[in-house]
Design a protein around this motif. Structure first.
Motif: not given
Lengths: 355, 331
Positions: B58, B61, B76, B78, B102, B105, B120, B129-131, B140
């Motif tokens: 992400s 990160e 990826y 946002s 956001w 993906i 992430a 987790y993020s995403g 995604s």
């Protein structure tokens, strides 16, 4: 005498105008006065209630002896009053847009929300802000008009294919498709910058929060023009409601009339959406309530709709403002919750087809 | 429908095994028999047969990994690269962008990169987790099946997050003991000390972290922000809102009518879109009813994007300067 019969909703052929409403003209005028009174009360409540506790004495003082350092007085003059006015004019615009659409398309389920007009307006607005870098309501409101017009054009155009023309079912289907398409455009653009989501989330759910004097002064003139045209189109809509052949026989220029009607819908829906984002159900449900109260004569339906719509919009906003602690529920959300059962009740009515 | 998931896992396993086989034939020098293991912020321990070499991360990160010389194969986002504060000045050459908005993906692009690890951060509140949160697209969510996901815990101390990323770098073979990494740590320790001293000298100073929107003012809850958690632990009086939203407790949702509910001496403004947020705030008639806003005692707050000592040092310095300038008796 056919007039003695209770609810004669279909006009007698050759009458030139819809049958006189089953209620006495005087009764209708009295109803009008009552509605004006209710609207005044609702507007008053909209200014007096909110997340902040403000007493009546402070409200009075805000208008008679304004102290700019007093936060409560500022809230009244700068937040609640313009918000109420925006809700009033936008509510009127959305309701009238729905009434016009229902008359022109002879479709009881026509509404700027269902027909993708509001979502078209907000999609064009969001694209103009995010992609074209447009700043300022004064400019992007024109994209709102354009988006509304494009939606009308596409929905009516697609639904008109085929022998039967634009039947209610085809209009509803085309509208649903267009709504979905524009909504995903809006979401797609908004999500490219999720941190600007705070400013753009507006365009996915209608709200009159955060709408202050600049919004009112820049959108009200357009809505005023649209409202005026709408209020005077009762007679034309009565003619159209007889069917195209009958209207032509009576000397009405249906193409011209329809075009004017669609343009006013684009202006009304475009301006209302530019002011508050896409607000649903007002244009759909209110004309039916109006008809239930005043009968099928569009000259009365328009006036009753113009008064009932802001009553309902402002009431929904007030509910949203007092039911979430120190936060608020957007009016679009409240209307969605209240409007859905109303919509279902509407669809299930047996006499729905008789418009 | 029910059969598809096991099949996907089987394909994933075969791919992972094939990859680790490739890895060991190409790179004779690393001790691949040992495999690789590291603990995720979620509490799970992630193990691979070999050190991860094809990482998808992400955006924020990824910036941390890149600063340790670990180049992901995919990233990826946002928000656009131009506006993402974590990616400012970061060279993304050779890294494929597999998600631009956001929650979306591109699973095909991600799969084509044959990742062996996804990095992430973990958000305990959402258990995701993020995403890969609840409201992202179904496509995604599938990306999380491509490889194990690992990241730091976004609840608790920001310092722990920064340490986690340094530890991660060490685990994949980066020597963080000297050079610019040691410098980064020194800068951070100095900035942290300066912050603590300045705060101690201004005991009466109170701050409020906010994110203004068109129709609402969001007030941050310190317990759910790792940076605010650290600031509070180091002596800063960060106002704790009394009524956070029940199902999304990161913020209290405040109507603009009640903008003056909290009166800090210094406002910390969400810097994910600082200029936009400030513009939005200034349009509100009640913004200046917050004394700190009227006095222009506003400073950027790096809400959620810090992951390295360098970044933290820089932001702490900026905040310390603002605290130093602020009037502790404003309200």
């Amino acid at each position: 005498m056919t007039l003695a019969h209770a609810r004669s909703t279909s006009p007698a052929p050759g009458s030139g105008v819809a049958a006189p409403s089953h209620r006495h003209g005087g009764g209708l005028a009295a109803g009008l006065v009552v509605l004006v009174g209710v609207l005044a009360v609702v507007a008053f409540v909209s200014v007096t209630l909110g997340t902040r506790d403000v007493g009546l004495a402070t409200i009075w003082k805000a208008f008679t002896d304004f102290d700019p350092d007093n936060t409560s007085e500022t809230v009244i003059r700068e937040l609640r009053v313009p918000r109420t006015l925006v809700g009033l004019v936008a509510g009127m615009s959305l309701g009238l847009a729905g009434a016009i659409l229902q008359g022109v398309t002879r479709n009881p389920l026509a509404d700027p929300g269902i027909m993708g007009i509001n979502t078209g307006a907000s999609a064009f607005i969001v694209v103009s802000i995010m992609v074209l870098g447009v700043q300022g309501l004064g400019t992007y409101i024109w994209f709102g008009f354009l988006g509304a017009a494009v939606a009308i054009f596409v929905v009516y155009g697609v639904a008109s294919f085929g022998r039967e023309g634009a039947t209610p079912v085809k209009l509803a289907l085309a509208g649903a498709a267009v709504t979905a398409g524009f909504y995903s455009v809006t979401t797609g653009v908004v999500m490219t910058n999720v941190d600007a989501l705070n400013e753009l989330r507006f365009w996915q759910v209608g709200s009159i929060a955060g709408r202050y004097w600049p919004v009112f002064t820049q959108t009200a003139p357009f809505m005023a023009v649209g409202v005026a045209v709408a209020l005077f189109s009762g007679r034309a809509l009565n003619g159209l409601s007889l069917g195209d052949d009958m209207a032509v026989a009576l000397g009405q220029r249906i193409r011209l009339t329809r075009s004017i009607m669609f343009v006013s819908v684009a202006v009304l829906a475009g301006a209302a959406t530019a002011a508050c984002g896409p607000i649903v159900f007002i244009g759909l449900v209110v004309p039916h309530v109006a008809r239930a109260l005043c009968g099928p004569d569009y000259r009365w339906v328009m006036v009753y709709t113009a008064l009932l719509s802001p009553i309902i919009l402002l009431s929904a906003d007030i509910i949203g403002r007092v039911s979430a602690g120190d936060g608020e529920l957007q009016v679009g959300v409240v209307l969605g919750v209240l409007g859905a059962p109303a919509f279902i009740a509407l669809v299930r009515r047996r006499d729905l087809a008789e418009l | 429908m029910r059969l598809r998931r096991p099949r996907l896992v089987a394909i994933g396993l075969i791919a992972a095994l094939a990859l680790s086989a490739c890895g060991s034939t190409d790179d004779g020098a690393s001790a691949d028999e040992e495999g690789w293991t590291y603990e995720s912020g979620s509490g799970d321990t992630i193990s691979l047969d070999a050190k991860p070499e094809r990482i998808i991360a992400s955006a924020q990160e990824a910036a941390a990994l890149i600063s340790y010389g670990i180049k992901p194969v995919g990233i990826y986002l946002s928000q656009p690269v131009e506006t993402e504060p974590a990616l400012k000045g970061v060279d993304l050459e050779g890294i494929e962008i597999v998600g631009k908005t956001w929650g979306k993906i591109d699973a095909e692009k991600a799969a084509a990169l044959k990742p062996d690890l996804i990095v992430a951060d973990y958000w305990p509140q959402e258990k995701a987790y993020s995403g890969f949160e609840e409201s992202v697209s179904a496509e995604s969510k599938k990306v999380a099946d491509l490889a194990p996901v690992i990241g730091a815990n976004q609840k608790g101390s920001l310092e722990d997050i920064v340490e986690w990323y340094e530890g991660f770098a060490e685990s994949v073979g980066v020597d963080t003991s000297g050079g610019k990494y040691a410098e980064g740590r020194q800068k951070y320790e100095a900035a942290k000390k300066r912050f603590q001293d300045t705060v101690k000298a201004k005991k009466d100073l109170s701050v409020l972290a906010v994110s203004p929107a068109d129709d609402m003012l969001y007030v941050a809850v310190p317990a759910y922000s790792t940076s605010l958690t650290d600031f509070k632990a180091w002596g800063l009086d960060v106002i704790d809102p009394t009524n956070p939203k029940k199902d999304f407790p990161y913020w209290e949702y405040l109507s603009w009518e009640k903008a003056d509910k909290y009166q800090p001496d210094l406002l910390l403004l969400d810097d994910r879109d600082y200029d936009g947020s400030l513009k939005t705030a200034k349009k509100q008639p009640t913004w200046n009813k917050i004394t700190a806003a009227e006095a222009d005692a506003i400073t950027p707050w790096p809400g959620f994007w810090i992951h390295t000592y360098d970044q933290y040092a820089g932001q702490l310095d900026q905040l310390t300067d603002a605290i130093d300038k602020a009037d502790a008796n404003l309200s």
